[in-house]
Write a protein that holds these residues in place. Structure first.
Motif, PDB file in Angstrom:
ATOM      1  N   LEU A  52       0.764  -1.254   0.063  1.00  0.00           N
ATOM      2  CA  LEU A  52      -0.033   0.068   0.171  1.00  0.00           C
ATOM      3  C   LEU A  52       0.888   1.270  -0.043  1.00  0.00           C
ATOM      4  O   LEU A  52       0.223   2.284   0.003  1.00  0.00           O
ATOM      5  CB  LEU A  52      -0.802   0.011   1.006  1.00  0.00           C
ATOM      6  N   ASP A  53       2.186   1.037   0.256  1.00  0.00           N
ATOM      7  CA  ASP A  53       3.177   2.285   0.244  1.00  0.00           C
ATOM      8  C   ASP A  53       4.575   1.910  -0.213  1.00  0.00           C
ATOM      9  O   ASP A  53       4.907   1.001   0.475  1.00  0.00           O
ATOM     10  CB  ASP A  53       2.791   3.310   1.346  1.00  0.00           C
ATOM     11  N   PRO A  54       5.020   2.432  -1.053  1.00  0.00           N
ATOM     12  CA  PRO A  54       6.427   2.109  -1.447  1.00  0.00           C
ATOM     13  C   PRO A  54       7.236   2.273   0.010  1.00  0.00           C
ATOM     14  O   PRO A  54       8.428   1.560   0.138  1.00  0.00           O
ATOM     15  CB  PRO A  54       6.984   3.378  -2.388  1.00  0.00           C
ATOM     16  N   ALA A  55       6.916   2.927   1.096  1.00  0.00           N
ATOM     17  CA  ALA A  55       7.718   2.960   2.226  1.00  0.00           C
ATOM     18  C   ALA A  55       6.938   2.195   3.465  1.00  0.00           C
ATOM     19  O   ALA A  55       7.420   2.286   4.543  1.00  0.00           O
ATOM     20  CB  ALA A  55       7.991   4.413   2.644  1.00  0.00           C
ATOM     21  N   GLY A  56       6.257   1.343   2.996  1.00  0.00           N
ATOM     22  CA  GLY A  56       5.318   0.524   4.014  1.00  0.00           C
ATOM     23  C   GLY A  56       6.228  -0.541   4.648  1.00  0.00           C
ATOM     24  O   GLY A  56       5.507  -1.011   5.457  1.00  0.00           O
ATOM     25  N   GLY A  57       7.283  -0.898   3.818  1.00  0.00           N
ATOM     26  CA  GLY A  57       8.051  -2.063   4.340  1.00  0.00           C
ATOM     27  C   GLY A  57       7.873  -3.315   3.683  1.00  0.00           C
ATOM     28  O   GLY A  57       6.777  -3.364   3.169  1.00  0.00           O
ATOM     29  N   ASP A  58       8.867  -4.005   3.588  1.00  0.00           N
ATOM     30  CA  ASP A  58       8.641  -5.467   2.753  1.00  0.00           C
ATOM     31  C   ASP A  58       9.846  -6.425   3.350  1.00  0.00           C
ATOM     32  O   ASP A  58      10.712  -6.176   4.290  1.00  0.00           O
ATOM     33  CB  ASP A  58       8.806  -5.332   1.223  1.00  0.00           C
ATOM     34  N   TRP A  59       9.672  -7.631   2.782  1.00  0.00           N
ATOM     35  CA  TRP A  59      10.797  -8.727   3.207  1.00  0.00           C
ATOM     36  C   TRP A  59      11.219  -9.081   1.755  1.00  0.00           C
ATOM     37  O   TRP A  59      10.575 -10.046   1.202  1.00  0.00           O
ATOM     38  CB  TRP A  59      10.155  -9.648   3.921  1.00  0.00           C
ATOM     39  N   ARG A  60      12.317  -8.754   1.287  1.00  0.00           N
ATOM     40  CA  ARG A  60      12.786  -8.936  -0.039  1.00  0.00           C
ATOM     41  C   ARG A  60      13.876  -9.695  -0.392  1.00  0.00           C
ATOM     42  O   ARG A  60      14.719  -9.987   0.428  1.00  0.00           O
ATOM     43  CB  ARG A  60      12.797  -7.527  -0.848  1.00  0.00           C
ATOM     44  N   ILE A  61      13.891 -10.173  -1.557  1.00  0.00           N
ATOM     45  CA  ILE A  61      15.295 -11.090  -1.818  1.00  0.00           C
ATOM     46  C   ILE A  61      15.976 -10.318  -3.071  1.00  0.00           C
ATOM     47  O   ILE A  61      15.400  -9.640  -4.147  1.00  0.00           O
ATOM     48  CB  ILE A  61      14.714 -12.352  -2.595  1.00  0.00           C
ATOM     49  N   GLU A  62      17.117  -9.683  -2.908  1.00  0.00           N
ATOM     50  CA  GLU A  62      17.909  -8.873  -3.523  1.00  0.00           C
ATOM     51  C   GLU A  62      18.738  -9.832  -4.606  1.00  0.00           C
ATOM     52  O   GLU A  62      19.914 -10.309  -3.861  1.00  0.00           O
ATOM     53  CB  GLU A  62      18.681  -7.733  -2.846  1.00  0.00           C
ATOM     54  N   ILE A  63      18.602  -9.916  -5.765  1.00  0.00           N
ATOM     55  CA  ILE A  63      19.460 -10.921  -6.533  1.00  0.00           C
ATOM     56  C   ILE A  63      19.589 -10.427  -7.756  1.00  0.00           C
ATOM     57  O   ILE A  63      18.516  -9.995  -8.468  1.00  0.00           O
ATOM     58  CB  ILE A  63      18.798 -12.300  -6.511  1.00  0.00           C
ATOM     59  N   ASP A  64      20.590  -9.990  -8.350  1.00  0.00           N
ATOM     60  CA  ASP A  64      20.801  -9.157  -9.533  1.00  0.00           C
ATOM     61  C   ASP A  64      20.125  -9.916 -10.903  1.00  0.00           C
ATOM     62  O   ASP A  64      20.370 -11.173 -10.940  1.00  0.00           O
ATOM     63  CB  ASP A  64      22.068  -8.914  -9.944  1.00  0.00           C
ATOM     64  N   GLY A  65      19.382  -9.181 -11.395  1.00  0.00           N
ATOM     65  CA  GLY A  65      18.954  -9.576 -12.898  1.00  0.00           C
ATOM     66  C   GLY A  65      17.800 -10.817 -12.565  1.00  0.00           C
ATOM     67  O   GLY A  65      17.415 -11.459 -13.615  1.00  0.00           O
ATOM     68  N   ALA A  66      17.293 -11.009 -11.622  1.00  0.00           N
ATOM     69  CA  ALA A  66      16.110 -11.847 -11.399  1.00  0.00           C
ATOM     70  C   ALA A  66      14.828 -11.265 -12.054  1.00  0.00           C
ATOM     71  O   ALA A  66      14.387 -10.299 -12.118  1.00  0.00           O
ATOM     72  CB  ALA A  66      15.992 -12.024  -9.999  1.00  0.00           C
ATOM     73  N   ARG A  67      14.206 -12.507 -12.567  1.00  0.00           N
ATOM     74  CA  ARG A  67      12.962 -12.313 -13.195  1.00  0.00           C
ATOM     75  C   ARG A  67      11.706 -13.505 -12.572  1.00  0.00           C
ATOM     76  O   ARG A  67      12.679 -14.556 -12.315  1.00  0.00           O
ATOM     77  CB  ARG A  67      12.889 -12.352 -14.706  1.00  0.00           C
ATOM     78  N   PRO A  68      10.691 -13.100 -12.537  1.00  0.00           N
ATOM     79  CA  PRO A  68       9.904 -14.240 -12.149  1.00  0.00           C
ATOM     80  C   PRO A  68       9.828 -15.519 -12.869  1.00  0.00           C
ATOM     81  O   PRO A  68       9.625 -15.472 -13.980  1.00  0.00           O
ATOM     82  CB  PRO A  68       8.429 -13.444 -11.845  1.00  0.00           C
ATOM     83  N   GLY A  69       9.903 -16.731 -12.069  1.00  0.00           N
ATOM     84  CA  GLY A  69       9.611 -17.842 -12.756  1.00  0.00           C
ATOM     85  C   GLY A  69       8.125 -18.529 -12.542  1.00  0.00           C
ATOM     86  O   GLY A  69       7.246 -17.912 -12.094  1.00  0.00           O
ATOM     87  N   SER A  70       7.976 -19.684 -12.378  1.00  0.00           N
ATOM     88  CA  SER A  70       6.771 -20.428 -11.859  1.00  0.00           C
ATOM     89  C   SER A  70       6.800 -20.502 -10.330  1.00  0.00           C
ATOM     90  O   SER A  70       7.503 -20.150  -9.692  1.00  0.00           O
ATOM     91  CB  SER A  70       6.816 -22.147 -12.325  1.00  0.00           C
ATOM     92  N   ARG A  71       5.563 -20.752  -9.877  1.00  0.00           N
ATOM     93  CA  ARG A  71       5.151 -20.691  -8.717  1.00  0.00           C
ATOM     94  C   ARG A  71       3.979 -21.824  -8.234  1.00  0.00           C
ATOM     95  O   ARG A  71       3.223 -22.012  -9.361  1.00  0.00           O
ATOM     96  CB  ARG A  71       4.707 -19.658  -8.011  1.00  0.00           C
ATOM     97  N   ARG A  72       3.779 -22.205  -7.082  1.00  0.00           N
ATOM     98  CA  ARG A  72       2.840 -23.361  -7.103  1.00  0.00           C
ATOM     99  C   ARG A  72       2.576 -23.344  -5.360  1.00  0.00           C
ATOM    100  O   ARG A  72       3.493 -23.310  -4.600  1.00  0.00           O
ATOM    101  CB  ARG A  72       3.143 -24.640  -7.440  1.00  0.00           C
TER     102      ARG A  72
END
Length: 596
Positions: free
Chosen positions: A61-81
């Motif tokens: 709800l806000d860019p400064a609202g907080g997150d728990w992220r994975i910082e990995i260069d060049g990553a793009r989303p793959g599959s999920r389940r």
């Protein structure tokens, strides 16, 4: 779908959290609270301990609202389940060097600790950082983050990691070297540091708990996979201890992108009880989840000074807090961002009627001893008999109140159904009131075309009327229902399969299609015996889900964009009801052919 502009991306190339398409959201939970995760493996929404509690992470709800992220260069989303039918979410991130597999889950079941959010990282294809950036109490206060020998404390919660943790500018950081596996675990209660064997044990018990829930499902008909996905979504919205099901796990995801129709859905609505209890009772023949939900609802008496109970409550059967606006930017600029909800003391006839209809189903299915919760059901029916003439706020909670026809109709159905289990005096009184309602609707509730009007004098119809035969108010093929369905398709459906709702305080045509509505219409066509038509409508509704089978409240059929809070328990329950009705009709049709 809308793509993030350069101004809304992070330095590592990921879209700003509050620009993420709702379709990209997944949900994990422990049946007391939930976390929302995007396709990049970012946890963008998390309220520790309970669904309706203050957020620790609110980046959604806000860019400064907080997150728990994975910082990995060049990553793009793959599959999920979801893993093995559970509420444990596996996300794959692709990089040039290979693939990172992330498993997110929350401990569940009696043999696992309560309140632990676990993130497991497969072998890192390249060095990466995992960063938790907490902003507690909806970002209204600074985070207290400190490190000791083997853990980081965040607002009294304990964070452990497989690799050394450190604190950087109020954030907890763990680095995972290439070729190594890792994990992080955030506990909202005191916890001894886990080791890999302990995590394996918790994971096994959590999977076992979800499998145990799944074993209660007694269904192998059409759309079986989609039905199980919807049941999982309802369970992810369910507070196991109380039996309550919240409408959704998020707040303020908008009905119109950039608009102000943004509401907090982390509460328990009476209206939802009828459909969700119906879905659980019909689907889980060996389980008591439906009974538990109804028991919760019936404990909520006394939450309103004017009515039998408030039309929605918090998880403690207490009146939900009033609305407060947060100084958040909002999802794609959709403001205001609200917590709490101000509609708790509205008169909504359909909400009370749905409780009585849910109880009827419990009695009819023989799933309780005698007349469970009869004192509450009786009070509701007395209230409906005395107050059905009053204008109310209707199913869409609109102001000012009006004499909505759908509220009168479902009140009549509730009174008639409860009368079958009442003593002679009660039954006579309730049936008499239901007869008065039917006379009123016949005189006042039709348009000039003979369709069921939204309210007297209106020439418009609303998709709630598709439920009138489902509620046993009328046969599906009466002239009134035929006229109503023709008007609905002409005025509120872009394709005859997806439907918008009619609103008094806004233009319903500006919203997306209301996902639940299509499943209501499918139930109508099942009752008309047009099973292939019903199947096609169900398929069109299923297509509005994301890749994990989750529905938001609405969808834009032209772009595929999802709108509103997620996952929408009302929509998932509606799908279950439509699928079960269709399957029973198909079985009856097949049996008739084999006997003929």
């Amino acid at each position: 779908m809308t793509q993030p502009t350069p101004e809304t991306t992070r330095p590592d190339g990921a879209a700003a959290a509050n620009q993420v398409p709702i379709r990209d959201l997944g949900v994990i939970g422990d049946r007391r609270t939930a976390a929302v995760i995007d396709r990049m493996g970012r946890i963008l929404w998390y309220c520790p301990c309970r669904f309706d509690g203050p957020s620790l992470l609110a980046g959604l709800l806000d860019p400064a609202g907080g997150d728990w992220r994975i910082e990995i260069d060049g990553a793009r989303p793959g599959s999920r389940r979801y893993l093995d039918g559970s509420g444990m979410l596996e996300t794959r991130l692709e990089v040039a060097e290979g693939e990172l597999v992330v498993l997110d889950w929350m401990t569940s079941g009696p043999q696992a600790p309560v309140g632990v959010l676990v993130r497991e990282f497969g072998e890192a294809p390249t060095p990466l950082r995992v960063v938790i950036d907490p902003h507690p109490d909806y970002g209204r206060k600074p985070a207290r983050v400190s490190a000791d020998a083997d853990a980081v404390t965040i607002e009294g919660m304990t964070l452990y990691g497989s690799h050394p943790l450190r604190v950087e500018e109020g954030r907890a950081v763990m680095e995972l070297p290439a070729g190594e596996r890792g994990w992080m675990a955030l506990s909202d209660a005191p916890l001894t540091r886990p080791d890999p064997a302990t995590l394996d044990n918790w994971r096994g018990h959590t999977l076992g708990h979800w499998r145990g829930l799944d074993e209660a499902v007694d269904y192998d008909g059409v759309f079986a996979e989609e039905l199980r996905q919807s049941l999982r979504a309802i369970r992810l919205c369910t507070h196991e201890e109380s039996g309550a099901t919240v409408a959704a796990v998020t707040t303020s995801l908008p009905e119109i992108a950039g608009g102000g129709r943004n509401w907090d859905y982390r509460y328990v609505w009476l209206r939802d009880a009828g459909m969700i209890v119906s879905a659980l009772l019909r689907l889980c023949q060996k389980d008591s989840e439906g009974e538990q939900y109804l028991k919760f609802i019936c404990r909520c008496t006394g939450t309103s000074e004017k009515y039998p109970m408030a039309v929605f409550t918090d998880l403690d059967c207490e009146t939900a807090p009033g609305e407060t606006e947060l100084p958040f930017e909002g999802w794609r600029g959709s403001r205001p961002v609200r917590i709490g909800n101000g509609a708790a003391d509205q008169l909504q006839l359909d909400a009370y009627a749905n409780v009585a209809l849910a109880a009827k189903l419990l009695y009819r299915e023989g799933r309780s001893d005698g007349r469970a919760h009869w004192d509450v059901v009786s009070d509701i029916c007395d209230f409906l008999a005395d107050n059905w003439q009053e204008p109310d706020h209707g199913i869409w909670e609109e102001t000012p109140p009006k004499p909505y026809v759908s509220g009168k109709v479902v009140a009549a159905c509730a009174l008639e159904s409860a009368a079958d289990y009442a003593d002679e005096a009660e039954a006579a009184r309730w049936r008499a009131a239901a007869g008065e309602i039917r006379d009123w609707v016949a005189r006042n509730g039709l348009t000039s075309e003979g369709a069921y009007a939204v309210y007297p004098g209106s020439e418009e119809v609303d998709v709630t009327a598709a439920l009138f035969p489902v509620w046993d108010y009328s046969a599906a093929d009466t002239p009134e229902m035929r006229a109503t369905m023709a008007a609905l398709e002409r005025e509120w459906s872009p394709d005859g399969k997806l439907f918008r709702r009619r609103l008094e305080c806004a233009d319903g045509h500006e919203e997306g299609v209301f996902v639940t509505a299509g499943f209501w219409v499918a139930q109508y066509w099942v009752m008309r015996g047009e099973l292939e038509r019903a199947r096609a409508i169900i398929e069109a509704g299923i297509a509005q889900a994301n890749d994990l089978g989750l529905f938001a409240e609405e969808a834009d059929p032209a772009t595929g964009e999802m709108l509103g809070n997620i996952p929408q328990g009302f929509a998932h329950a509606a799908l279950i009801g439509a699928v079960i009705d269709l399957n029973r009709a198909l079985e009856a049709q097949a049996k008739e052919k084999s006997n003929g």
